[in-house]
Write an enzyme that holds these catalytic residues in place. Structure first.
Site, PDB file in Angstrom:
ATOM      1  N   GLU A  28      38.980 -13.039   5.151  1.00 46.90           N
ATOM      2  CA  GLU A  28      37.772 -13.807   4.806  1.00 46.90           C
ATOM      3  C   GLU A  28      36.649 -13.538   5.813  1.00 46.90           C
ATOM      4  OE1 GLU A  28      37.431 -15.405   2.017  1.00 46.90           O
ATOM      5  OE2 GLU A  28      39.516 -14.995   1.496  1.00 46.90           O
ATOM      6  N   ASP A  41      39.972  -6.077   3.631  1.00 48.51           N
ATOM      7  CA  ASP A  41      41.363  -5.762   3.995  1.00 48.51           C
ATOM      8  C   ASP A  41      41.397  -4.870   5.231  1.00 48.51           C
ATOM      9  OD1 ASP A  41      42.453  -7.232   1.956  1.00 48.51           O
ATOM     10  OD2 ASP A  41      43.089  -5.514   0.732  1.00 48.51           O
TER      11      ASP A  41
HETATM   12 ZN   LIG Z   1      38.564 -11.152  -0.497  1.00 48.96          ZN
END
Ligand SMILES: [Zn+2]
Length: 414
Positions: free
Chosen positions: A278, A359
């Site tokens: 996030e 990621d």
């Molecule tokens: Zn995401």
């Protein structure tokens, strides 16, 4: 038949055809892999859970087909039965064509349309989600949510409609630019106010209790120079067993929010990886980019409405008299989706790029991808995600890459 009506019919039916065709394609693809767990997922998910995820995917597919067909039928009836001009006259003959009245007209039609979707919302929650063990909503909460939604729309949505209609009266031909600026200012205001005033109406937020998890998450925030006021726990389990995490607010009002369901499902390092992901969205400036994109789209939208509002043929085709902007606003609102639908593969492709970037960021600040991969696997399993969507289907609809795609992208970062 009028060319405008023909074109509208083609747009509406083409969207439905594409939706049904994509769903059928996806369903066949899932069934082709239903016999046994594909080799890449062995050891990652057990047989009963895999079977359950297939059943869930197929059930959602069937339900989606019925819902799409129903929505299309409703749209066709609303547009071509003459009910809209009839309601318009009901309001304008009785109460005149002031901004206040026209906003009531738009609001009433919008509310009636959403009312027609309630039976489907109810079925999805209390049959579909219930059957697969996700539902925790009670009928009482469900009705209360709808009541709160309606009241919020009256308090916030209605004045905004009045303001936009007033702007049309005040500013003349260039109204679309002013209306857009007003909407933008309103959205900015809401993004500050919503976390404080609106979200607490639906959920309870409590600070994450002192302890190792809180320390771990705050240490991550510090390490990545992510300013945050606090980590909050949200009672997502009040409505569903699905899990999530997000952050709200700007600058020093920023808060990290974890669903209680997420905290129950993941280990501490996995939760840290989810938060790192996030924060990755934030650090890569995805949020201002998305806000700019939506601002550009609404600018184009208002401009198109202002063009349509000057076309007599557009009004006449749907049974309205030219002269008031409200029917143009309404028709645009009803029809825009038939065009924007075709842009969804492009938009979703763009959003999936964001996920890969977040990621990669998480893997970097976590010194490896293990805990992120662990979290993603668990989330896919717990949410019964479709592990084998058809590439065309996921390409069209998925805002997140599939588990396999994300693992492959992370493989180089172990
Ligand atoms: Zn995401």
């Amino acid at each position: 038949m009028n060319i405008v009506i023909w074109l509208t019919l083609v747009l509406i039916l083409a969207r439905l055809a594409a939706e049904l065709w994509l769903a059928a394609f996806n369903c066949r693809h899932v069934l082709a892999h239903a016999g046994e767990i594909p080799p890449v997922f062995r050891g990652l998910i057990d047989e009963p859970t895999y079977k359950k995820s297939i059943a869930y995917t197929l059930a959602k597919g069937r339900f989606g087909n019925i819902e799409d067909t129903y929505n299309t039928a409703v749209l066709l009836i609303v547009l071509f039965s003459g009910v809209l001009p009839w309601v318009f006259h009901l309001f304008s003959d009785g109460l005149g064509q002031s901004a206040w009245t026209m906003a009531v007209f738009l609001f009433a039609v919008g509310f009636a349309m959403s009312l027609l979707g309630w039976p489907f919302d109810w079925y999805a929650q209390f049959q579909l989600e219930q059957k697969f063990g996700f539902n925790t909503t009670t009928p009482g909460i469900w009705w209360l949510d709808r009541l709160k939604g309606l009241l919020l729309a009256m308090v916030i949505g209605y004045p905004l409609l009045v303001l936009i209609l007033k702007i049309v009266q005040w500013t003349g031909a260039g109204w679309w630019l002013w209306a857009w600026a007003a909407l933008l200012a309103f959205q900015l205001l809401m993004s500050v106010l919503a976390p404080v005033l609106i979200l607490p109406l639906f959920n309870k937020f409590t600070p994450l209790p002192e302890g190792s998890l809180r320390e771990r998450l705050l240490a991550l925030a510090q390490r990545t120079r992510f300013r945050t006021q606090s980590v909050q726990l949200m009672d997502g389990s009040k409505r569903s067993r699905h899990s999530n995490a997000f952050f709200t607010g700007f600058g020093r009002f920023r808060k990290i929010v974890l669903f209680d369901t997420l905290v129950q499902q993941l280990t501490e390092p996995e939760l840290e990886a989810v938060l790192a992901h996030e924060i990755g969205h934030y650090k890569k400036k995805h949020i201002p980019q998305m806000l700019s994109f939506s601002a550009i789209t609404s600018l184009i939208g208002f401009y198109l409405i202002s063009l349509l509002a000057r076309q007599e043929w557009f009004y006449r085709a749907f049974g309205f008299e030219p002269g008031n902007v409200a029917p143009a606003l309404l028709l645009f609102g009803l029809l825009a989706g038939t065009v924007t639908f075709w842009f969804s593969p492009l938009i979703h492709w763009w959003l999936r790029r964001y996920e890969y970037q977040a990621d990669a960021f998480a893997a970097r600040v976590m010194n490896g991808a293990q805990s992120l991969i662990g979290a993603l696997r668990k989330l896919n399993e717990k949410n019964l995600s479709n592990l084998t969507p058809h590439p065309l289907y996921s390409g069209f609809y998925y805002s997140h890459p599939t588990l396999l795609e994300r693992e492959e992208a992370l493989a180089g970062k172990m």
